[in-house]
Design a protein around this motif. Sequence first.
Motif, PDB file in Angstrom:
ATOM      1  N   PRO A 237       1.097  -0.929   0.210  1.00  0.00           N
ATOM      2  CA  PRO A 237       0.316   0.069   0.115  1.00  0.00           C
ATOM      3  C   PRO A 237       1.130   1.467  -0.348  1.00  0.00           C
ATOM      4  O   PRO A 237       0.367   2.044  -0.321  1.00  0.00           O
ATOM      5  N   GLY A 243      -5.370  -0.796  -1.551  1.00  0.00           N
ATOM      6  CA  GLY A 243      -5.383   0.115  -0.928  1.00  0.00           C
ATOM      7  C   GLY A 243      -5.807   0.045   0.764  1.00  0.00           C
ATOM      8  O   GLY A 243      -5.085  -1.233   1.549  1.00  0.00           O
ATOM      9  N   ILE A 244      -6.711   1.003   1.575  1.00  0.00           N
ATOM     10  CA  ILE A 244      -6.808   0.801   2.925  1.00  0.00           C
ATOM     11  C   ILE A 244      -7.811  -0.493   3.065  1.00  0.00           C
ATOM     12  O   ILE A 244      -6.948  -1.282   4.525  1.00  0.00           O
ATOM     13  N   THR A 247      -4.246  -2.656   3.721  1.00  0.00           N
ATOM     14  CA  THR A 247      -3.318  -2.037   4.420  1.00  0.00           C
ATOM     15  C   THR A 247      -4.058  -2.802   5.953  1.00  0.00           C
ATOM     16  O   THR A 247      -3.475  -2.993   6.979  1.00  0.00           O
ATOM     17  N   ALA A 248      -5.418  -2.781   6.301  1.00  0.00           N
ATOM     18  CA  ALA A 248      -6.130  -3.187   7.562  1.00  0.00           C
ATOM     19  C   ALA A 248      -5.722  -4.492   7.657  1.00  0.00           C
ATOM     20  O   ALA A 248      -5.805  -5.336   8.853  1.00  0.00           O
ATOM     21  N   ASP A 296      -8.312  -5.209  -3.878  1.00  0.00           N
ATOM     22  CA  ASP A 296      -7.852  -4.399  -3.546  1.00  0.00           C
ATOM     23  C   ASP A 296      -6.927  -3.196  -3.967  1.00  0.00           C
ATOM     24  O   ASP A 296      -6.537  -2.749  -3.051  1.00  0.00           O
TER      25      ASP A 296
END
Length: 310
Positions: A237, A243-244, A247-248, A296
Motif C-alpha cells: 500500500p 489500498g486501505i 492495509t487493514a 483491493d
Amino acid sequence: MNNQGQLMSAQLTSRLRGYVQVTKPGIIMGNLISVAGGFLLAAQGNVDLTLMFATMIGLSLVVASGCAINNCIDRDIDAKMQRTCKRVTVTGELSISSVLMFGLGIGVIGFAMLAIFTNSLAVLFAAIGYVVYVGVYSLYMKRHSVYGTLVGSFSGAVPPVVGYCAVTGQMDMGAIILLLMFSLWQMPHSYAIAIFRFDDYAAANIPVLPVAEGMAKAKLHIVLYIAVFALVSVLLPLAGYTGIAFTAVTCATSFWWLAMALKGYRQDINLQSWARQVFGFSIITITALSVTMALDFQVAAQVPLLTLVP
C-alpha cells in the motif's frame, strides 16, 4: 462386473490416487491462491481470463512436477518420518521410475503452457523456482544445511511473482515486494512445522533450525521473521499497489500472528500446540493477503527494473 474386473478397477483407482498424492495437492492449492493474487494485483481490473487460467494451470503443473520429483529424491528420508512413511514412493505402490517420468511429463506440459500463453519473464521465474526447489533444496540443502529452509523459501515465493509477471512482463517494485513478502512468510511457517514435527526431522537427521540449533533459536527466528514480514507487507500500500482494505487486513493479521508467536515465550506453553497454532494462522494470513490484494488493487506506476517480453 466380475471379480477380476473389480480388482483391475480398484488397482487403477489406487494408482491414480497415488499419482495425485505425489503432486501434493495441498501445496498446489496454496500456490493457486497466491498466483491468482499476484495475477489480479497486476491486472488492476483488466483481467484476461484465458491468460489467467493458462498461468494458473501451467504453474500448477510445474509445481506438481517439482513435488513429484521431490518424492523420488526424498524416499529414503520419508521412510524414517511418521508423516511420510506411507507415501507411495516409500511403500513401492508406485515405482520411482514411473513417478519420475510422470513428474517430468507434467513439468514439460506446464512449462510449455507458460511459454505459449505468458512471457519470457514469467517462464524464467518459474524455471528458477523449479531449479532451486528440485536441484538446490531437495538434492542438497535440505539434507546438509540449516539454511535449507531459507533457500526453499525462495522457490515457495515464486508463484505470485509468476502470476504478476505474466500480466506485466516486467520485474518492477510490485514484483520485488511480492517476492520478499512471500519469502519471509515461508520462514516462520516452515519453522513452526519443524517444531511440531521435531521428532520426524530428528529421526531423518534433517538439520532444520529447531533440530540443529535448538527451540530457543527457532522461537526467536519465528518472531523476527513475522515482524519483518509485517513491515514488508505494508510496502504494497505504501508504494501505491493496494489500498486501505489491504492495509487493514495486513496490519490485523500480521500483528495477531506476531502476538501469537510471542506466546511461545510463556513458561507454561505447550510448544507442540503453540507451533500448530502459529502454522495454522500462517495459512490464514497469507490466504487473506492474497485474496485482499487481488480485490483491493490500485493503479500504480509500474517502473520496470527488468523486462523480458518476446
